[in-house]
Scaffold this active site. Structure first.
Site, PDB file in Angstrom:
ATOM      1  N   ASP A  77       0.795  -1.423   0.134  1.00 28.37           N
ATOM      2  CA  ASP A  77      -0.132   0.023  -0.252  1.00 28.37           C
ATOM      3  C   ASP A  77       1.097   1.241   0.431  1.00 28.37           C
ATOM      4  O   ASP A  77       0.498   1.671   0.687  1.00 28.37           O
ATOM      5  CB  ASP A  77      -1.218   0.248   0.876  1.00 28.37           C
ATOM      6  CG  ASP A  77      -1.651  -1.206   1.463  1.00 28.37           C
ATOM      7  OD1 ASP A  77      -1.861  -2.186  -0.105  1.00 28.37           O
ATOM      8  OD2 ASP A  77      -2.126  -1.626   2.150  1.00 28.37           O
ATOM      9  N   GLU A  96     -10.849   0.757  -3.472  1.00 27.04           N
ATOM     10  CA  GLU A  96     -10.062   1.699  -2.358  1.00 27.04           C
ATOM     11  C   GLU A  96      -8.918   2.241  -3.055  1.00 27.04           C
ATOM     12  O   GLU A  96      -9.039   1.841  -4.417  1.00 27.04           O
ATOM     13  CB  GLU A  96     -10.241  -0.244  -1.632  1.00 27.04           C
ATOM     14  CG  GLU A  96      -8.859  -1.341  -2.167  1.00 27.04           C
ATOM     15  CD  GLU A  96      -8.866  -2.544  -1.252  1.00 27.04           C
ATOM     16  OE1 GLU A  96      -9.879  -2.746  -0.583  1.00 27.04           O
ATOM     17  OE2 GLU A  96      -7.980  -3.359  -1.452  1.00 27.04           O
TER      18      GLU A  96
END
Length: 586
Positions: free
Chosen positions: A83, A255
């Site tokens: 991420d 997301e």
């Protein structure tokens, strides 16, 4: 206090030999004083283990090919660094990653060329900032996003099952960072902060859609204005993307969103398809921050899901990108991906990759057609920087002799320590001492365990340990750890018959004993001051466990099942770590 200078004549003329002898003496004498406030207190046998050094070596065949001076190597951060979020401040770049329930949390890296990255700290470096107590390894800190405005660094993230969405700030990205300011009005995960040209700020994040979800994995993206001075949300919150690119096709898990402008045009990028092999990156154009947003008709702009899974050295599951520019205005994307050794099995977790962004008719493209994410590419248009002291990619050997005042930033532990300290670098200078505690590796608690990421499919980790268990159940040594229910322990233990033995214990599921099941053992009796060296070798889906007390390594167990430590078997979002552990029943 031991006077080393007075001992100089005893141990010959070679300085290295003197240092070795001094460390041996210090190890023996410090046991009586370890973590004790009372000088001369009786030592507690089996209550501590001392480690002289820890060495890690990575040797992936895919990294053996040299990379020339005009090229860079992928991944730029090998191992469990998922991420990625990146921000540019002048000529400097800063990058952060998810850390879930490991402490310290949210590693932060610095670079000036987007290729060589040096860890400068951890955003969550004080137990008071967040509480990971009793959390699963893959809960905690999700998808941090870093930004900068008017001299202040901002980081927004979610502490899943431990408080929700929050913001922290710092003047220096190396820290200290503030305590979290919570954003209770905002549900969901993956917030990202956007400063628009007019100075107003907004947070975009993932949350449940308005009304009832239409299918499993149906999520939405929401935007709300943010007061960057008061650190609070203001005004109404609006859903700007429902489901994903095309709600009729039931897209899942939209997301990791980010807003940015290029040539005045507003863009919204986000991940879609979940974090496994269907992962991708998609893009929308917006008329305003609150929409409407129009998806590109050639989405996704990054994916590998359609490629042959049997290809050589595949990089899969790519997505969760963030954009930044280089010195000539070229655009680049950092994103996560994985390197499986078989099918969808990988132990190294989700890693950080770098690729250029090409613009097609006003839309960004990272990969198209059957293009593969490369293991190397042409460097960004930035002056090359020296390689970092702690390598983050390629094959390397890194040895920690524990001779610094504090642990290197890459060391981490499950959840924050509480109460008495678990380790010391002062008790035996030049060594690390771990104090025994009643939390084991499988107890979903706070074990005495410090570790570093496994960054290669083929890797070795080794150490020299001074330890003798004193009572049944005492154990100390090394561990290869994926989560509380999936790990290997390798070291010394006193069994129920009072015999000291060298063991390999494995836990391969929550239905197995929390201590794991002993799958290999051998009697072990040596002099109290003698060190035992331990080594764990990872070979893709196999792990080997060797030891020595003199010359030559002796195998205790070869070809252990490495898939136990894979994300596919263990679940969750992290990668395997290798480190040092001690345990004693309370």
């Amino acid at each position: 206090m031991l006077d080393f200078a007075a001992l100089t004549p005893i141990y010959g003329k070679d300085n290295n030999e003197k240092i070795t002898m001094y460390k041996t003496i210090a190890t023996a004498l410090a046991a009586a004083l370890l973590f004790s406030n009372t000088a001369g207190a009786e030592p507690s046998p089996g209550s501590h283990a001392t480690f002289d050094w820890f060495e890690y070596t990575g040797r992936d065949p895919v990294f053996e090919k040299p990379v020339d001076k005009n090229s860079y190597r992928n991944p730029i951060l090998a191992g469990y660094y998922p991420d990625p979020s990146v921000v540019q401040v002048g000529g400097d770049y800063y990058l952060v990653n998810s850390s879930f329930s490991y402490f310290p949390g949210i590693p932060i890296f610095h670079s000036r060329d987007l290729v060589n990255w040096t860890q400068v700290g951890n955003v969550i470096d004080r137990p008071s900032q967040l509480d990971f107590k009793n959390l699963g390894i893959s809960r905690g800190v999700f998808a941090p996003a870093i930004s900068h405005n008017d001299g202040t660094f901002y980081l927004v993230s979610t502490c899943v099952d431990c408080g929700g969405n929050f913001v922290v700030t710092a003047e220096d990205p190396a820290g200290p960072w503030s305590d979290p300011v919570w954003l209770p009005e905002m549900g969901g995960i993956d917030p990202s902060l956007f400063f628009d040209n007019d100075g107003r700020a907004y947070i975009v994040n993932n949350d449940a859609p308005a009304g009832e979800p239409l299918y499993d994995g149906h999520r939405a993206l929401w935007v709300q204005e943010f007061d960057a001075e008061k650190l609070e949300l203001i005004g109404p919150r609006k859903m700007v993307v429902n489901g994903g690119v095309d709600i009729e096709e039931k897209p899942v898990w939209i997301e990791g969103p980010h807003l940015f402008r290029r040539d005045g045009q507003l863009y919204l990028i986000a991940a879609e398809g979940g974090t496994s092999v269907e992962h991708s990156q998609v893009v929308f154009k917006g008329e305003s921050v609150f929409g409407p947003f129009k998806p590109w008709n050639r989405n996704p702009i990054l994916t590998q899901r359609h490629l042959d899974p049997a290809r050589d050295n595949p990089i899969t599951s790519v997505g969760h990108a963030d954009f930044v520019q280089d010195g000539e205005g070229n655009w680049w994307a950092t994103f996560l991906g994985v390197r499986p050794y078989e099918g969808d099995f990988y132990n190294t977790g989700r890693e950080t990759f770098l690729m250029p962004v090409e613009w097609r008719d006003g839309w960004p493209v990272i990969t198209e057609g059957n293009e593969k994410v490369p293991y190397s590419g042409k460097r960004p248009a930035l002056k090359p920087q020296p390689e970092p002291p702690m390598p983050t990619t390629g094959n390397f050997t890194l040895r920690d002799d524990f001779d610094s005042e504090k642990l290197a930033d890459y060391w981490l532990s499950p959840r924050q320590p509480q109460g008495e300290p678990r380790y010391s670098l002062d008790s035996n200078p030049g060594s690390l001492t771990l104090r025994a505690h009643g939390d084991g590796l499988g107890d979903r608690a706070r074990p005495s365990f410090i570790a570093r990421r496994q960054q290669h499919l083929r890797a070795s980790a080794s150490t020299a340990m001074h330890y003798r268990p004193a009572q049944p159940g005492d154990r100390a040594g090394m561990a290869a750890f994926q989560n509380d229910a999936h790990f290997y322990f390798f070291g010394l233990e006193k069994n129920g018959e009072g015999k000291t033995q060298l063991i390999v214990a494995r836990r391969a599921g929550a239905d197995q004993p929390a201590r794991g099941e002993v799958i290999a053992s051998a009697p072990f009796e040596t002099e109290d001051r003698e060190a035992i060296e331990l080594r764990i070798d990872a070979r893709g889906n196999r792990y080997d466990f060797r030891y020595r007390t003199g010359e030559g390594w002796t195998p205790l167990l070869l070809d252990a099942d490495g898939k136990v430590l894979s994300t596919r078997s263990a679940g969750g979002f992290v990668g395997a770590v290798l480190g040092l552990h001690i345990y004693r029943e309370n």
